[in-house]
Scaffold this motif. Structure first.
Motif, PDB file in Angstrom:
ATOM      1  N   ILE A 117       0.835  -1.199   0.000  1.00 40.10           N
ATOM      2  CA  ILE A 117       0.000   0.000   0.000  1.00 40.10           C
ATOM      3  C   ILE A 117       0.870   1.250   0.000  1.00 40.10           C
ATOM      4  O   ILE A 117       0.635   2.208  -0.744  1.00 40.10           O
ATOM      5  CB  ILE A 117      -0.947  -0.017   1.214  1.00 40.10           C
ATOM      6  N   LEU A 118       1.913   1.232   0.821  1.00 31.46           N
ATOM      7  CA  LEU A 118       2.829   2.371   0.918  1.00 31.46           C
ATOM      8  C   LEU A 118       3.543   2.602  -0.409  1.00 31.46           C
ATOM      9  O   LEU A 118       3.682   3.740  -0.869  1.00 31.46           O
ATOM     10  CB  LEU A 118       3.844   2.118   2.039  1.00 31.46           C
ATOM     11  N   ALA A 119       3.990   1.515  -1.042  1.00 32.76           N
ATOM     12  CA  ALA A 119       4.710   1.634  -2.312  1.00 32.76           C
ATOM     13  C   ALA A 119       3.830   2.214  -3.411  1.00 32.76           C
ATOM     14  O   ALA A 119       4.332   2.849  -4.352  1.00 32.76           O
ATOM     15  CB  ALA A 119       5.241   0.261  -2.734  1.00 32.76           C
ATOM     16  N   ALA A 120       2.513   2.024  -3.272  1.00 34.23           N
ATOM     17  CA  ALA A 120       1.575   2.535  -4.273  1.00 34.23           C
ATOM     18  C   ALA A 120       1.115   3.953  -3.943  1.00 34.23           C
ATOM     19  O   ALA A 120       0.176   4.457  -4.564  1.00 34.23           O
ATOM     20  CB  ALA A 120       0.380   1.598  -4.382  1.00 34.23           C
ATOM     21  N   GLY A 121       1.774   4.585  -2.957  1.00 33.20           N
ATOM     22  CA  GLY A 121       1.422   5.955  -2.591  1.00 33.20           C
ATOM     23  C   GLY A 121       0.381   6.061  -1.506  1.00 33.20           C
ATOM     24  O   GLY A 121      -0.133   7.152  -1.233  1.00 33.20           O
ATOM     25  N   GLY A 122       0.058   4.924  -0.873  1.00 32.04           N
ATOM     26  CA  GLY A 122      -0.937   4.931   0.190  1.00 32.04           C
ATOM     27  C   GLY A 122      -0.300   5.141   1.553  1.00 32.04           C
ATOM     28  O   GLY A 122       0.784   5.710   1.673  1.00 32.04           O
ATOM     29  N   GLY A 123      -0.983   4.658   2.597  1.00 37.71           N
ATOM     30  CA  GLY A 123      -0.463   4.803   3.945  1.00 37.71           C
ATOM     31  C   GLY A 123      -0.372   6.259   4.357  1.00 37.71           C
ATOM     32  O   GLY A 123      -1.173   7.104   3.947  1.00 37.71           O
ATOM     33  N   ILE A 124       0.639   6.551   5.152  1.00 35.61           N
ATOM     34  CA  ILE A 124       0.785   7.910   5.665  1.00 35.61           C
ATOM     35  C   ILE A 124       0.969   8.921   4.532  1.00 35.61           C
ATOM     36  O   ILE A 124       0.524  10.072   4.632  1.00 35.61           O
ATOM     37  CB  ILE A 124       1.946   7.995   6.672  1.00 35.61           C
ATOM     38  N   HIS A 125       1.578   8.496   3.415  1.00 31.02           N
ATOM     39  CA  HIS A 125       1.797   9.431   2.305  1.00 31.02           C
ATOM     40  C   HIS A 125       0.470   9.867   1.677  1.00 31.02           C
ATOM     41  O   HIS A 125       0.346  11.009   1.199  1.00 31.02           O
ATOM     42  CB  HIS A 125       2.713   8.799   1.258  1.00 31.02           C
ATOM     43  N   HIS A 126      -0.521   8.974   1.703  1.00 30.60           N
ATOM     44  CA  HIS A 126      -1.855   9.340   1.214  1.00 30.60           C
ATOM     45  C   HIS A 126      -2.435  10.449   2.089  1.00 30.60           C
ATOM     46  O   HIS A 126      -2.966  11.454   1.589  1.00 30.60           O
ATOM     47  CB  HIS A 126      -2.761   8.105   1.244  1.00 30.60           C
ATOM     48  N   THR A 127      -2.319  10.274   3.410  1.00 28.71           N
ATOM     49  CA  THR A 127      -2.844  11.285   4.327  1.00 28.71           C
ATOM     50  C   THR A 127      -2.082  12.596   4.196  1.00 28.71           C
ATOM     51  O   THR A 127      -2.670  13.684   4.260  1.00 28.71           O
ATOM     52  CB  THR A 127      -2.791  10.773   5.775  1.00 28.71           C
ATOM     53  N   VAL A 128      -0.772  12.515   4.023  1.00 30.51           N
ATOM     54  CA  VAL A 128       0.034  13.730   3.860  1.00 30.51           C
ATOM     55  C   VAL A 128      -0.429  14.513   2.637  1.00 30.51           C
ATOM     56  O   VAL A 128      -0.612  15.744   2.699  1.00 30.51           O
ATOM     57  CB  VAL A 128       1.534  13.381   3.759  1.00 30.51           C
ATOM     58  N   SER A 129      -0.642  13.823   1.528  1.00 25.65           N
ATOM     59  CA  SER A 129      -1.038  14.541   0.310  1.00 25.65           C
ATOM     60  C   SER A 129      -2.396  15.202   0.489  1.00 25.65           C
ATOM     61  O   SER A 129      -2.614  16.340   0.033  1.00 25.65           O
ATOM     62  CB  SER A 129      -1.055  13.582  -0.889  1.00 25.65           C
ATOM     63  N   HIS A 130      -3.330  14.532   1.155  1.00 24.75           N
ATOM     64  CA  HIS A 130      -4.658  15.112   1.357  1.00 24.75           C
ATOM     65  C   HIS A 130      -4.624  16.240   2.391  1.00 24.75           C
ATOM     66  O   HIS A 130      -5.384  17.207   2.278  1.00 24.75           O
ATOM     67  CB  HIS A 130      -5.645  14.028   1.772  1.00 24.75           C
ATOM     68  N   THR A 131      -3.753  16.118   3.377  1.00 28.28           N
ATOM     69  CA  THR A 131      -3.643  17.184   4.380  1.00 28.28           C
ATOM     70  C   THR A 131      -2.994  18.421   3.775  1.00 28.28           C
ATOM     71  O   THR A 131      -3.395  19.556   4.069  1.00 28.28           O
ATOM     72  CB  THR A 131      -2.838  16.688   5.596  1.00 28.28           C
ATOM     73  N   ARG A 132      -2.010  18.216   2.919  1.00 28.22           N
ATOM     74  CA  ARG A 132      -1.398  19.359   2.239  1.00 28.22           C
ATOM     75  C   ARG A 132      -2.410  20.076   1.354  1.00 28.22           C
ATOM     76  O   ARG A 132      -2.391  21.309   1.241  1.00 28.22           O
ATOM     77  CB  ARG A 132      -0.200  18.887   1.398  1.00 28.22           C
ATOM     78  N   ALA A 133      -3.317  19.319   0.751  1.00 20.60           N
ATOM     79  CA  ALA A 133      -4.303  19.917  -0.163  1.00 20.60           C
ATOM     80  C   ALA A 133      -5.466  20.572   0.578  1.00 20.60           C
ATOM     81  O   ALA A 133      -6.152  21.438   0.011  1.00 20.60           O
ATOM     82  CB  ALA A 133      -4.836  18.848  -1.117  1.00 20.60           C
TER      83      ALA A 133
END
Length: 419
Positions: free
Chosen positions: A112-128
Motif C-alpha cells: 500500500i505504501l509503495a503505491a502511494g498509500g499509507g501515511i503518504h496518502h494522508t500527507v497529500s490530502h492534508t497538504r491539499a
C-alpha cells in the motif's frame, strides 16, 4: 455560624462517585486500582471548579445552590472525572477507508505504501486541505470524543512533513482549542515520517533547525513528538530533535518501541519525556528505566487491534515493575480510527489484562499526568477543575464491560453542562 458557600451546580443522588483522589504523583502498581469511590454521593461546582463533595445527605448543609443554579439528579448512576486522551492525531485530510478494505483482502502495508498509500496518502490530502476544512473535520471528531466522555486531549500535527502544512495543522488545532469546549494540548510531530526521496538524517536536521524554531516562536505547540523506529528516525536522530525542542522550551513525547525494540522507552526516560507511547516491543532495559523515571508509559491498545497485530504492550510487566501507565486512543486515519476512550478501556482489559479500576485510573488521573495537567484535572477534588461525566451505569466496572455504545449521560467541562 458559617454560611454555606453559593454554588452554580449541585449533582445529587450519585450512586458511585469515583474521585481518583489521592497523592499528587501518578499512580503505580497496586495504587492503580485505587479509584476513590464514594456511595450515595453529591458534588457541588462553582466558578469552573469543584467546591465540595461528600455524602448526599450532607449537601444541603454544606452548600447553597444559587437561585439560578443547576440541580442535577444523577439517578443513582456513576460519576467519574472527565476522560483524558493523551495521544491523538486529531487533524488531517482525507480518509484511509479504502486502505482498510485492501488490507482485509490481503494487501500488505508495504505494498500500500509503495503505491502511494499509507501515511503518504494522508500527507497529500492534508497538504491539499484548507485550514477551514481541517477545523471543520476536527470539530466533528471532537464532538464524538465529547459524546464518549473525553474532556481533554492531546492533538498532534505530523501529516504535513513540511513547515507550511505542519503550521496549518497546528493553527487548526489552536482554533479548535479556542472554540472549546474541550481542552486541546498541541504537539508538533514534524518527525512523523521521512518524506519520499529524502534522507532521514537531513530531514531530522531540518525538523530540528528549521521547523522547531518557527513552531516555538509562534507558540503553536506545547510538546514535540518523534517516531523513533527502524526505517523512520533512529535514536541518534531523535535525540537531535529532542535537543532542539528542549532548547526552545518545548516538552518531549515519543512514539517508542512500537514495531521493534530500539530502546525508545529508555531514551524517553533519559530525556525526561512526558510520555513514551505504544511500547509494544519494549524490553527489560526500557521497562527498568521507565520505572525509575517520571515518564508515563501510554498504552494504545486500539492500534494493534485495528491493524490485526499479535503484539501487545507488556502492560502487566510495566505495572509490576512500577511504571506509571496511561491509556490513549491513538486516533488517526490509518491505524486506529476511533475517538472512543471507553473502547480503549475495554481493549486494555481484554488484551493488556488491566482491571476496570486500573483502566479508569489510566484514562483519567495518569493520563492527565502524561499531559502535565494533573494539578488541575484527572481527579475530582475540591479546588480542581470541574470536569466530570455522569455515566449511564451502576458502577465504573461497566465502563469497560459494556462496550461499543455511548454511555455518557451528561458531560460537564469547567463546570458547564455540555449539550
Amino acid at each position: 455560624m458559617t454560611t454555606p458557600p453559593l454554588v452554580d451546580t449541585l449533582l445529587v443522588n450519585i450512586g458511585e462517585l469515583c474521585t481518583l483522589a489521592g497523592p499528587a504523583a501518578p499512580r503505580r502498581g497496586a495504587a492503580l486500582r485505587e479509584v476513590g469511590t464514594l456511595a450515595d454521593a453529591a458534588i457541588a461546582l462553582a466558578d469552573e471548579r469543584i467546591a465540595w463533595l461528600g455524602p448526599s445527605r450532607d449537601a444541603a448543609s454544606a452548600v447553597t445552590l444559587k437561585p439560578d443554579g443547576l440541580l442535577l439528579d444523577a439517578g443513582g448512576l456513576t460519576v467519574t472525572p472527565g476522560l483524558v486522551d493523551p495521544h491523538t492525531h486529531l487533524v488531517f485530510g482525507g480518509s484511509r477507508a479504502d486502505e482498510f478494505a485492501r488490507r482485509l483482502e490481503g494487501v500488505s502495508y508495504a505494498e500500500i505504501l509503495a503505491a502511494g498509500g499509507g501515511i503518504h496518502h494522508t500527507v497529500s490530502h492534508t497538504r491539499a486541505a484548507t485550514r477551514e476544512a481541517l477545523v471543520a473535520s476536527g470539530r466533528a471528531r471532537l464532538a464524538r470524543m465529547q459524546a464518549n466522555g473525553t474532556t481533554t486531549l492531546e492533538a498532534k500535527s505530523g501529516y504535513g512533513l513540511d513547515l507550511e502544512t505542519e503550521l496549518k495543522q497546528l493553527e487548526a488545532i489552536a482554533e479548535l482549542a479556542a472554540e472549546g469546549p474541550l481542552e486541546l494540548v498541541p504537539t508538533f510531530m514534524g518527525a512523523h515520517a521521512v518524506p519520499p526521496g529524502e534522507d532521514a538524517d537531513a530531514f531530522a536536521d531540518r525538523v530540528a533547525t528549521q521547523m522547531i524554531p518557527v513552531v516555538a516562536a509562534r507558540q503553536l505547540a506545547r510538546y514535540v513528538d518523534v517516531f523513533c523506529e527502524q526505517g523512520v528516525f533512529s535514536p541518534a536522530q531523535t535525540e537531535r530533535i529532542f535537543a532542539a525542542a528542549r532548547a526552545h522550551g518545548l516538552g518531549l513525547r515519543l512514539h517508542a518501541d512500537e514495531l521493534s525494540d530500539l530502546g525508545g522507552g529508555a531514551l524517553a526516560a533519559r530525556w525526561g519525556a512526558a510520555s513514551a507511547d505504544h511500547l509494544l516491543c519494549t524490553g527489560p532495559d526500557s521497562i527498568a528505566a521507565l520505572a525509575a523515571s517520571d515518564t508515563v508509559a501510554v498504552m494504545l491498545p486500539g492500534t494493534p487491534f485495528f491493524l490485526g497485530m499479535s503484539e501487545r504492550a507488556p502492560a502487566r510487566r510495566l505495572i509490576d515493575a512500577g511504571v506509571a501507565l496511561a491509556l490513549g486512543t491513538d486516533f488517526n486515519p490509518g491505524s486506529c480510527y476511533s475517538e472512543s476512550m471507553p473502547m480503549m478501556m475495554t481493549l486494555a482489559c481484554l488484551h493488556l489484562r488491566l482491571t476496570p479500576s486500573e483502566a479508569l485510573t489510566c484514562a483519567t488521573f495518569n493520563a492527565a499526568h502524561a499531559l502535565g495537567l494533573a494539578d488541575r484535572i484527572g481527579s475530582l477534588e475540591v479546588g480542581k477543575q470541574a470536569d466530570l461525566v455522569v455515566w449511564d451505569m451502576p458502577s465504573h466496572h461497566h465502563l469497560a464491560y459494556h462496550f461499543g455504545v455511548t454511555l455518557a449521560r451528561h458531560v460537564i467541562k469547567k463546570g458547564r453542562l455540555l449539550p
